[in-house]
Design an enzyme around this catalytic site. Structure first.
Site, PDB file in Angstrom:
ATOM      1  CB  VAL A 165      47.629   7.405  44.937  1.00  0.00           C
ATOM      2  CG1 VAL A 165      47.014   7.098  43.547  1.00  0.00           C
ATOM      3  CG2 VAL A 165      48.718   5.973  44.813  1.00  0.00           C
TER       4      VAL A 165
ATOM      5  CG  HIS B 131      47.555  51.010  48.376  1.00  0.00           C
ATOM      6  ND1 HIS B 131      46.445  50.215  48.024  1.00  0.00           N
ATOM      7  CD2 HIS B 131      47.556  51.807  47.325  1.00  0.00           C
ATOM      8  CE1 HIS B 131      45.817  50.647  46.939  1.00  0.00           C
ATOM      9  NE2 HIS B 131      46.447  51.685  46.621  1.00  0.00           N
TER      10      HIS B 131
END
Ligand code: FAD
Length: 467
Positions: free
Chosen positions: A271, A446
């Site tokens: 938490v 690429h």
């Protein structure tokens, strides 16, 4: 008589903030001592970033192999499901931690930094005593760098111990819990919950907010939520844990008002984390506070002359790379350099499935700041490399937020598999004040996921090529 050390620089805490401050100070020729009670590397190396990412990777490997049982779309088929030896997996993870901790010790030695093992307690801003195995050591320093870090926040109704665990214990479980309840759907809870689901545990997540990863917007978290649902993770949003019933089950209050009981073998409480400010004499040092954190300026100076504070101790974002940056900066300022801390380029990552990276402002944050922006989004479904990595078909994307007037980039976010590795490009664009054109005119290799960043910039300029 206790030994007394009089270094130029004393660093307290050997986590990412502290050990980097000490290495840099040593490199700059400053006589430096670092004090660490536990292991060098701190939360990040020993019980945080590194062990969690090791487990996340191992769990992903396990899930990938499991996926091939009976055959998968790639034409890979296994007849038997894999067997899990969690103790061995944890041992592999520990090996990585040991190697990195040893590496930090070597780097400190090379920078001629003295390491004192023990807990430092301050009697005033410049004096501390360290209880070491060989007896007390007193240290009187010219400059003090506080880097004591943070600790997990417990829930009052569910103190840590027994089957209620923090991330620290979750990273070293001897066997897989059949049922794991995760309280808190922030990044730590979801990263670990996802890993345990991939390893085969039945995972239930309980979150008080009405969405997962409350610090990220809905567009970024949607693919993560889709994965959790598809993987069978039970999600209770807008739900609060009230305690446990007589059978040890979690009593959860839901928004609909209907209480539910959840049975679990382990309850992982994630938490939040809080700065470690107790137990080392902070109250004797005369420092100002900013809420629970030590207050610092943009050079990490505290209210006390030549006392500095860095890392999780000084506030959000509580991330290792923020600590690294502040540590190096403080050492350089002490050595006479002109530096200040600019948090604009600190990116944050959720190593969930898929991953999320966020740097700078989101469209909502820019709007809240009253800045008119162009928001450009490129889907990974149109990126060849993403498709070859099975990473483009669940709504993943890159998004660039730029000022409308001069096209200066204010934020870049992405959600997708493997996008964590794009964080450096996002941070760099923000750090150098890049405009859309700078990213669009950089020739991206690429086929890579990075092309999606270039394409998003082109879309922002009004002439996308591949979408
Ligand atoms: P810490 O790393 O907490 O180190 C503080 C050190 O100080 C500790 O070793 C402690 O023993 C020592 N100490 C404290 N007081 C004293 C004293 N009085 N005397 C001697 N020693 C003392 N961050 C990321 O950027 N990326 C991630 O992927 C990531 N994943 C995480 C996953 C988990 C499960 C957790 C728990 C955290 C994760 N974090 C991550 C957060 C990251 O670990 C922290 O932001 C970072 O470790 C903070 O560094 P620090 O130097 O401020 O403090």
């Amino acid at each position: 008589m206790p030994e007394t050390l009089r270094p130029r620089v004393l660093v307290v805490g050997g986590g990412p903030g502290g050990y980097v401050a000490a290495i840099r100070a040593g490199q700059l020729g400053l006589d430096t001592v670092i004090v660490e009670k536990s292991r060098l590397g701190g939360t990040c190396l020993v019980r945080g970033c590194i062990p969690s990412k090791a487990l996340i990777h191992a769990a992903d490997r396990f899930a990938g192999i499991t996926d091939a049982v009976g055959g998968n779309a790639l034409g890979i088929a296994l007849s038997e499901p894999p067997r899990l030896d969690l103790a061995r997996m944890v041992g592999w993870k520990d090996g990585i931690v040991d190697r990195l901790v040893g590496g930090v010790a070597s780097l400190l030695a090379r920078a001629r930094v003295r390491v004192v093992e023990g807990w430092a307690t301050f009697t005033d801003a410049k004096n501390c005593t360290v209880e070491t195995a060989e007896g007390p050591v007193e240290i009187v320093a010219e400059h003090v760098v506080l880097a004591t870090g943070s600790e997990p926040v417990p829930l009052p109704a569910l103190p840590f111990g027994g089957d209620v665990i923090s991330s620290t214990e979750a990273l070293s479980l001897p066997e897989l819990p059949e049922r794991l309840a995760v309280i808190g759907a922030g990044y730590i809870g979801l990263e670990l919950g996802t890993a345990f689901r991939k390893l085969g545990a039945a995972v239930t997540v309980i979150e008080a907010a009405d969405h997962i990863l409350p610090r990220y917007d809905a567009a970024l978290t949607a693919p993560v939520r889709r994965w959790l649902t598809r993987a069978g993770v039970e999600l209770h949003l807008g739900a609060r844990v009230a305690g446990r019933d007589g059978k040890g089950r979690l009593m959860v209050e839901t928004t609909g008002g209907k209480p539910i009981a959840i049975a679990a073998d382990k309850i992982l409480v994630t938490v939040g984390r809080r700065p470690l400010t107790a137990g080392w004499g902070l109250e004797e040092m005369g420092l100002d506070m900013a809420g629970p954190f030590v207050k610092v300026d943009d050079q990490c100076r505290t209210a006390m002359r030549d006392v500095w504070a860095i890392g999780d101790l000084v506030g959000e974002p509580m991330l290792a790379h923020k600590g690294f940056a502040q540590g190096a900066m403080v050492a350089e300022i002490i050595a006479g350099q002109r530096r200040h801390f600019d948090p604009a380029s600190i990116a944050a990552i959720c190593f969930t499935e898929p991953e999320i990276v966020s740097a700078g402002l989101s469209p909502d944050e820019a709007a809240a700041a009253g800045v008119e922006v162009t928001t450009a989004t490129f889907p990974f479904a149109s990126n060849g490399r993403a498709l070859t990595l099975e990473a483009g078909s669940a709504g993943e994307f890159v998004r660039i937020v730029a000022r409308r007037d001069d096209q200066r980039i204010l934020g870049i976010q992405a959600v997708g598999r493997h996008v964590a590795e794009l964080a450096g490009e996002f941070a760099h664009a923000l750090a150098i004040g890049a405009a859309l054109e700078d990213v669009a005119h950089t020739i991206h290799v690429h086929p890579t996921l990075g092309e999606a960043v270039c394409e998003a910039a082109l879309i922002g300029l009004g002439h996308g090529l591949h979408f």
